[in-house]
Write a protein that holds these residues in place. Structure first.
Motif, PDB file in Angstrom:
ATOM      1  N   SER A  39       0.781  -1.432  -0.011  1.00 37.16           N
ATOM      2  CA  SER A  39      -0.085  -0.092  -0.148  1.00 37.16           C
ATOM      3  C   SER A  39       0.870   1.145  -0.138  1.00 37.16           C
ATOM      4  CB  SER A  39      -1.056  -0.002   1.247  1.00 37.16           C
ATOM      5  OG  SER A  39      -1.686   1.333   1.223  1.00 37.16           O
ATOM      6  N   LYS A  40       0.322   2.146  -0.714  1.00 36.90           N
ATOM      7  CA  LYS A  40       1.021   3.555  -0.736  1.00 36.90           C
ATOM      8  C   LYS A  40      -0.120   4.629  -0.106  1.00 36.90           C
ATOM      9  CE  LYS A  40       4.375   2.058  -3.414  1.00 36.90           C
ATOM     10  NZ  LYS A  40       5.535   1.721  -2.723  1.00 36.90           N
ATOM     11  N   ALA A  41      -0.830   4.196   0.702  1.00 31.94           N
ATOM     12  CA  ALA A  41      -1.682   4.933   1.759  1.00 31.94           C
ATOM     13  C   ALA A  41      -1.055   5.895   2.327  1.00 31.94           C
ATOM     14  CB  ALA A  41      -2.658   3.947   2.412  1.00 31.94           C
ATOM     15  N   PRO A  42      -1.333   7.255   2.368  1.00 32.42           N
ATOM     16  CA  PRO A  42      -0.737   8.221   3.152  1.00 32.42           C
ATOM     17  C   PRO A  42      -0.673   8.095   4.564  1.00 32.42           C
ATOM     18  CG  PRO A  42      -2.815   8.978   2.573  1.00 32.42           C
ATOM     19  CD  PRO A  42      -2.615   7.523   1.896  1.00 32.42           C
ATOM     20  N   HIS A  43      -1.633   7.236   5.263  1.00 37.13           N
ATOM     21  CA  HIS A  43      -1.718   7.381   6.680  1.00 37.13           C
ATOM     22  C   HIS A  43      -2.130   5.691   6.977  1.00 37.13           C
ATOM     23  CE1 HIS A  43      -1.183  11.418   7.163  1.00 37.13           C
ATOM     24  NE2 HIS A  43      -2.140  11.701   6.348  1.00 37.13           N
ATOM     25  N   LEU A  44      -1.564   5.473   8.384  1.00 38.39           N
ATOM     26  CA  LEU A  44      -2.103   3.960   8.760  1.00 38.39           C
ATOM     27  C   LEU A  44      -2.116   4.437  10.347  1.00 38.39           C
ATOM     28  CD1 LEU A  44      -0.986   0.494   8.434  1.00 38.39           C
ATOM     29  CD2 LEU A  44      -1.127   1.617  10.868  1.00 38.39           C
ATOM     30  N   ALA A  45      -3.608   4.027  11.041  1.00 38.76           N
ATOM     31  CA  ALA A  45      -3.700   4.702  12.071  1.00 38.76           C
ATOM     32  C   ALA A  45      -3.327   3.469  13.317  1.00 38.76           C
ATOM     33  CB  ALA A  45      -4.923   4.754  12.432  1.00 38.76           C
ATOM     34  N   MET A  65       7.809  -2.032   9.232  1.00 39.88           N
ATOM     35  CA  MET A  65       7.779  -1.047  10.190  1.00 39.88           C
ATOM     36  C   MET A  65       8.520   0.293   9.510  1.00 39.88           C
ATOM     37  SD  MET A  65       6.479   0.005  12.893  1.00 39.88           S
ATOM     38  CE  MET A  65       6.755   1.932  13.613  1.00 39.88           C
ATOM     39  N   ASP A  66       9.577   0.265   8.890  1.00 38.91           N
ATOM     40  CA  ASP A  66      10.192   1.324   8.345  1.00 38.91           C
ATOM     41  C   ASP A  66       9.498   2.132   7.502  1.00 38.91           C
ATOM     42  OD1 ASP A  66      12.604   0.974   9.861  1.00 38.91           O
ATOM     43  OD2 ASP A  66      13.743  -0.118   8.562  1.00 38.91           O
ATOM     44  N   SER A  67       9.042   1.283   6.375  1.00 36.49           N
ATOM     45  CA  SER A  67       8.200   1.855   5.448  1.00 36.49           C
ATOM     46  C   SER A  67       6.823   2.708   5.780  1.00 36.49           C
ATOM     47  CB  SER A  67       7.874   0.840   4.188  1.00 36.49           C
ATOM     48  OG  SER A  67       6.895  -0.142   4.998  1.00 36.49           O
ATOM     49  N   TRP A  68       6.421   2.380   6.937  1.00 38.12           N
ATOM     50  CA  TRP A  68       5.089   2.892   7.577  1.00 38.12           C
ATOM     51  C   TRP A  68       5.256   4.091   8.555  1.00 38.12           C
ATOM     52  CZ3 TRP A  68       0.705   3.004   5.271  1.00 38.12           C
ATOM     53  CH2 TRP A  68       0.066   1.861   4.526  1.00 38.12           C
ATOM     54  N   GLN A  69       6.597   4.105   9.149  1.00 39.42           N
ATOM     55  CA  GLN A  69       6.981   4.971  10.174  1.00 39.42           C
ATOM     56  C   GLN A  69       6.580   6.138   9.898  1.00 39.42           C
ATOM     57  OE1 GLN A  69       8.807   3.702  13.409  1.00 39.42           O
ATOM     58  NE2 GLN A  69       7.784   5.378  13.939  1.00 39.42           N
ATOM     59  N   SER A  70       6.842   7.141   8.949  1.00 42.98           N
ATOM     60  CA  SER A  70       6.371   8.269   8.448  1.00 42.98           C
ATOM     61  C   SER A  70       5.152   8.644   8.149  1.00 42.98           C
ATOM     62  CB  SER A  70       7.416   9.046   7.494  1.00 42.98           C
ATOM     63  OG  SER A  70       7.084   8.245   6.419  1.00 42.98           O
ATOM     64  N   ARG A  71       4.211   7.402   8.181  1.00 37.14           N
ATOM     65  CA  ARG A  71       3.021   7.501   7.774  1.00 37.14           C
ATOM     66  C   ARG A  71       1.948   7.185   8.817  1.00 37.14           C
ATOM     67  NH1 ARG A  71       2.290   3.994   2.600  1.00 37.14           N
ATOM     68  NH2 ARG A  71       4.151   3.055   3.279  1.00 37.14           N
ATOM     69  N   LEU A  72       2.607   6.883   9.919  1.00 36.29           N
ATOM     70  CA  LEU A  72       1.537   6.512  11.204  1.00 36.29           C
ATOM     71  C   LEU A  72       1.098   7.729  11.822  1.00 36.29           C
ATOM     72  CD1 LEU A  72       3.764   3.831  13.068  1.00 36.29           C
ATOM     73  CD2 LEU A  72       1.994   3.379  11.403  1.00 36.29           C
ATOM     74  N   VAL A  73      -0.388   7.723  11.917  1.00 33.49           N
ATOM     75  CA  VAL A  73      -1.106   8.386  12.914  1.00 33.49           C
ATOM     76  C   VAL A  73      -1.631   7.814  13.893  1.00 33.49           C
ATOM     77  CG1 VAL A  73      -1.836   9.970  11.039  1.00 33.49           C
ATOM     78  CG2 VAL A  73      -3.411   8.006  11.588  1.00 33.49           C
ATOM     79  N   GLN A  74      -1.429   8.467  15.243  1.00 33.45           N
ATOM     80  CA  GLN A  74      -1.583   7.741  16.515  1.00 33.45           C
ATOM     81  C   GLN A  74      -2.865   8.304  16.993  1.00 33.45           C
ATOM     82  OE1 GLN A  74       1.764   7.482  19.199  1.00 33.45           O
ATOM     83  NE2 GLN A  74       2.879   7.021  17.832  1.00 33.45           N
ATOM     84  N   GLY A  75      -3.758   7.351  17.625  1.00 27.61           N
ATOM     85  CA  GLY A  75      -4.937   7.614  18.423  1.00 27.61           C
ATOM     86  C   GLY A  75      -4.379   7.705  19.955  1.00 27.61           C
ATOM     87  N   THR A 126     -14.010   7.405   9.776  1.00 29.81           N
ATOM     88  CA  THR A 126     -14.096   8.665   9.364  1.00 29.81           C
ATOM     89  C   THR A 126     -13.285   8.868   7.870  1.00 29.81           C
ATOM     90  OG1 THR A 126     -12.379   9.874  10.384  1.00 29.81           O
ATOM     91  CG2 THR A 126     -14.872   9.717  11.161  1.00 29.81           C
ATOM     92  N   GLY A 127     -12.407   8.067   7.635  1.00 32.03           N
ATOM     93  CA  GLY A 127     -11.794   8.090   6.346  1.00 32.03           C
ATOM     94  C   GLY A 127     -10.473   8.951   6.452  1.00 32.03           C
ATOM     95  N   ASN A 128     -10.122   9.328   7.751  1.00 33.68           N
ATOM     96  CA  ASN A 128      -9.006  10.316   7.847  1.00 33.68           C
ATOM     97  C   ASN A 128      -7.638   9.323   7.781  1.00 33.68           C
ATOM     98  OD1 ASN A 128     -10.111  12.782   8.179  1.00 33.68           O
ATOM     99  ND2 ASN A 128     -10.646  12.035  10.454  1.00 33.68           N
ATOM    100  N   ALA A 129      -7.636   7.947   7.998  1.00 34.01           N
ATOM    101  CA  ALA A 129      -6.718   7.026   7.847  1.00 34.01           C
ATOM    102  C   ALA A 129      -7.415   5.940   6.928  1.00 34.01           C
ATOM    103  CB  ALA A 129      -6.141   6.586   8.986  1.00 34.01           C
ATOM    104  N   PRO A 130      -6.892   5.641   5.565  1.00 32.20           N
ATOM    105  CA  PRO A 130      -7.458   4.650   4.789  1.00 32.20           C
ATOM    106  C   PRO A 130      -7.427   3.213   5.473  1.00 32.20           C
ATOM    107  CG  PRO A 130      -5.827   5.772   3.637  1.00 32.20           C
ATOM    108  CD  PRO A 130      -5.668   6.184   4.981  1.00 32.20           C
ATOM    109  N   LEU A 131      -6.637   2.983   6.455  1.00 32.57           N
ATOM    110  CA  LEU A 131      -6.553   1.554   7.286  1.00 32.57           C
ATOM    111  C   LEU A 131      -5.832   1.847   8.497  1.00 32.57           C
ATOM    112  CD1 LEU A 131      -3.945  -0.523   5.558  1.00 32.57           C
ATOM    113  CD2 LEU A 131      -4.054   1.663   5.088  1.00 32.57           C
ATOM    114  N   GLY A 132      -6.295   0.820   9.348  1.00 33.91           N
ATOM    115  CA  GLY A 132      -5.593   1.112  10.769  1.00 33.91           C
ATOM    116  C   GLY A 132      -5.634  -0.221  11.526  1.00 33.91           C
ATOM    117  N   PHE A 133      -5.036  -0.231  12.639  1.00 36.11           N
ATOM    118  CA  PHE A 133      -4.829  -1.427  13.498  1.00 36.11           C
ATOM    119  C   PHE A 133      -6.054  -1.135  14.781  1.00 36.11           C
ATOM    120  CE2 PHE A 133      -0.838  -2.486  11.514  1.00 36.11           C
ATOM    121  CZ  PHE A 133      -1.064  -4.035  11.397  1.00 36.11           C
TER     122      PHE A 133
END
Length: 251
Positions: free
Chosen positions: A126-132, A155-165, A177-184
């Motif tokens: 995935s090239k998604a801009p964010h992962l929550a 982990m390295d490929s996602w590090q800069s794209r992580l958003v934390q709740g 809400t779609g602010n992150a296309p996918l998340g754990f």
């Protein structure tokens, strides 16, 4: 005169026995991942016992800080086993009352039906801009997410794209809400009665991260509260277990 007196005493005793048992309230701190099942359990608990569970939801780490500073909680349902054990060691709990009430499951989820595949390969492509993810410093599900990505080598490929709740509830909102296309998120947030209720998901295998064993404790403030003790016993019963399992938790 004596028989009349005895009759009056008997009537008074009968009247006392017919009075309803006084219901108590219990203040409960609940890990955010357990929101939906605990709401169901609290409703059934009130129906069956008359006691009222006043629920507060949030991150386990933040609840620990609040309890350590005197917050008026009487029962704590954590998202891990380490935090309750720490409270045990600090004499903030009633000895011997701690037990595991649920085993949590991590899931990679998107509200879109086609984003997440059944094996989690999307994490590698995935090239998604964010992962929550939830904040790993305060939320065990966040720690499990980091461990999973590290084990997969992404982990390295996602590090800069992580958003934390702040907690798993806020993490779910980022994705919903779609602010992150996918998340754990926690499986319980997207699962009911044997199936994922919406979107697409990969249920993370348990060997990808440390077990998410969720422990309950009776805090010192609840030591003399009948409702607090009753709630913990109720969590061990068949009705609570059925609700817990219906949201995808293990026992």
């Amino acid at each position: 005169m004596l028989s009349i007196c005895h009759k009056a005493i008997a009537l008074a005793a009968a009247a006392m026995l017919s009075l309803p048992v006084m219901a108590d309230e219990v203040q409960v701190a609940v890990a955010a991942n357990f929101t939906a099942p605990m709401q169901d359990i609290a409703a059934q608990f009130a129906k069956d016992t008359g006691h009222v569970a006043k629920l507060s939801f949030g991150a386990t780490g933040k609840f620990y800080a609040q309890i350590s500073h005197g917050a008026p909680f009487e029962v704590f349902l954590a998202a891990d086993s380490k935090t309750p054990a720490k409270l045990d060691a600090e004499n903030a709990t009633v000895p011997g009352a701690r037990f595991t009430y649920a085993k949590g499951t991590l899931v990679l989820w998107s509200k879109d039906d086609k984003t997440v595949d059944a094996k989690g390969e999307v994490l590698k492509t995935s090239k998604a801009p964010h992962l929550a993810i939830a904040n790993p410093k305060t939320a065990p599900y966040g720690t499990a997410a980091i461990q999973t990505m590290t084990k997969l080598g992404v982990m390295d490929s996602w590090q800069s794209r992580l958003v934390q709740g702040e907690n798993i509830a806020q993490t779910y909102q980022f994705v919903a809400t779609g602010n992150a296309p996918l998340g754990f998120v926690a499986l319980s947030q997207v699962f009911k009665d044997g199936k994922v209720t919406s979107g697409s998901a990969w249920i993370v295998p348990q060997d990808m991260h440390d077990p998410i064993l969720q422990d309950a404790v009776l805090l010192k403030k609840g030591e003399s509260n009948a409702a607090a003790k009753a709630l913990l016993e109720y969590l061990k019963g068949s009705k609570a277990h059925a609700i817990i399992e219906s949201y995808g938790y293990g026992l």
